[in-house]
Design an enzyme around this catalytic site. Structure first.
Site, PDB file in Angstrom:
ATOM      1  N   ASN A   1     -38.490   9.053  77.765  1.00 19.63           N
ATOM      2  CA  ASN A   1     -38.538  10.295  76.974  1.00 19.63           C
ATOM      3  C   ASN A   1     -38.815  10.011  75.500  1.00 19.63           C
ATOM      4  O   ASN A   1     -38.019  10.315  74.613  1.00 19.63           O
ATOM      5  CB  ASN A   1     -37.230  11.083  77.135  1.00 19.63           C
ATOM      6  CG  ASN A   1     -36.003  10.269  76.763  1.00 19.63           C
ATOM      7  OD1 ASN A   1     -35.947   9.068  77.013  1.00 19.63           O
ATOM      8  ND2 ASN A   1     -35.002  10.918  76.186  1.00 19.63           N
TER       9      ASN A   1
ATOM     10  N   ASP B   1     -25.642   7.285  80.041  1.00 23.58           N
ATOM     11  CA  ASP B   1     -26.642   8.319  79.742  1.00 23.58           C
ATOM     12  C   ASP B   1     -26.848   8.436  78.235  1.00 23.58           C
ATOM     13  O   ASP B   1     -26.917   9.535  77.672  1.00 23.58           O
ATOM     14  CB  ASP B   1     -26.251   9.660  80.349  1.00 23.58           C
ATOM     15  CG  ASP B   1     -27.445  10.592  80.523  1.00 23.58           C
ATOM     16  OD1 ASP B   1     -28.579  10.089  80.617  1.00 23.58           O
ATOM     17  OD2 ASP B   1     -27.246  11.827  80.552  1.00 23.58           O
TER      18      ASP B   1
END
Length: 418
Positions: A96, A306
């Protein structure tokens, strides 16, 4: 690198040295001796810390930095330093970035930029071009360049046929497809878990159904294709039940859970702290208990920090306008140690490599040294002084954690905290 680690308690359920306090001699990056006491006859550098414990190097299956494109959030260099200081020797790097990692050239850039570091970086490529969910990206070419899987980070793919084709195609190049499970139409413009707390706070809710209906769809697609699939960061009890039932049927499905979805819950949202806005959202305490039970039982395959750095300008705003994401590398061990105790925490931190085709290291004589160094004792309140990341958007600030990371030994290098 030659190094003598002194008086270290080994934590490795698969090693004959588990629970023993030993010296570990590393010569040219290889473990050459493990004994109760080793004389430093060659005057090697010694590593000796209070209550020193050693385990296999820790692995994180979902880490985001910023470079290329979002260097103000986190550069690759500082991100890898953060991972090392947090005890991680291996990370899966999400695609990302800006532009997203969706070609062999992009994978080569990541590999070249992170070569010769103590932390091993295993890049994911985007599953679809530009992560738009329309056309599949160059999966085969990215695989040849070193991608260990494919994932449109935090983006659910609405087109079920595209997911089906991706799973089928991934079998030809023997790699792993990862799909985020959230039905965007059901989630809508929600910003928090749909429950009494969101209603009380006047926040638009995201129902658990948004995740569970997508988990069910993705399981059926995996069964139909007879392929394999990984579902990152699931967050609901019903999703776990579906995955458990799928595994019983022999469907090749795996999943992870974010540590903050185990440790934190939606009652904290009363502070309207943008650092607590994450995806999937923080859910109820009862749901957290169910997830923790699933982790202990092995129904959830792995945990992840995460880690996702976000600019302060996108967090110090009204909760409903904050961007999703929290950093988590620095708090991962301390949070898991508080929840499970250090033996289970270390087991969780060393699981997951094989699912991505990465070899799990061993803590034996003759093995390449891939080690995490830590002290499991000592509770403290996590604050910005404990953060190494450029972005400071941690959901764990103000929470009590336990244990200290001393550093890592990996790739013939020692990286140690101050």
């Amino acid at each position: 690198m030659n190094l003598l680690i002194k008086s270290a308690t080994i934590v490795d359920q698969n090693s004959k040295y588990n629970g023993k306090k030993v010296d570990i001699l590393i010569e040219k990056g290889i473990i050459s001796s493990i004994k109760s006491q080793i004389q430093n006859s060659h005057n090697y550098k010694e590593f000796n810390r209070d209550n020193l414990h050693v385990s296999l190097g820790w692995f994180d299956s979902s880490v985001s930095f910023g470079e290329p494109g979002y260097e103000e959030r986190e550069t690759l260099e500082n991100g890898l330093k953060t991972a090392a200081f947090s005890g991680f020797t291996d990370i899966i790097l999400n695609p990302n970035t800006n532009p997203v990692i969706d070609s062999a050239t992009d994978i080569n850039f990541i590999n070249t930029s992170t070569a010769n570091h103590a932390v091993n970086v295993h890049p994911l490529g985007s599953l679809t071009k530009s992560a738009k969910g329309i056309d599949l990206a160059e999966m085969y070419d990215m695989k040849k360049s070193g991608a260990v899987g494919f994932y449109d980070y935090k983006k659910s793919i609405e087109n079920a046929n595209l997911v089906k084709i991706a799973i089928q195609y991934s079998q030809t190049c023997n790699t792993l497809v990862c799909v985020f499970s959230e039905d965007e139409k059901i989630a809508g413009t929600g910003v928090a878990n749909e429950a009494a707390s969101s209603t009380h706070l006047g926040l638009k809710g995201i129902p658990a159904l948004a995740e569970e209906i997508q988990v069910g769809r993705n399981i059926y697609l995996t069964e139909y294709t007879k392929g394999k699939l990984h579902l990152p960061t699931i967050s609901t009890q019903e999703a776990v039940t579906q995955i458990k039932n799928a595994k019983k049927k022999g469907i090749d499905i795996s999943c992870s859970v974010a540590i903050h979805n185990l440790f934190l819950d939606d009652s904290l949202l009363a502070e309207f702290d943008g650092n607590l806005r994450v995806s999937p959202p923080l859910r109820t305490k009862d749901n957290n208990k169910a997830l923790i039970k699933a982790v202990k039982e092995g129904a959830i395959d792995m945990v992840t920090s995460d880690h996702n750095p976000i600019d302060i300008e996108d967090k110090k705003v009204a909760f409903e306008h904050a961007k999703n994401g929290t950093i988590g590398l620095e708090s991962a061990f301390g949070a898991l140690n508080m929840l499970f105790g250090f033996n289970i925490a270390i087991t969780l931190l060393t699981k997951g490599r094989e699912r991505f085709g990465i070899e799990t290291p061993s803590l034996e004589i003759g093995s390449t040294a891939n080690l995490s160094l830590f002290n499991p004792d000592g509770a403290y309140i996590f604050n910005e002084d404990n953060i190494y990341s450029t972005s400071k958007n941690s959901a764990f600030i103000g929470h009590e954690l336990k244990g200290t990371v001393y550093g890592i030994v990996s790739n013939n290098k020692l990286v140690q905290n101050k």
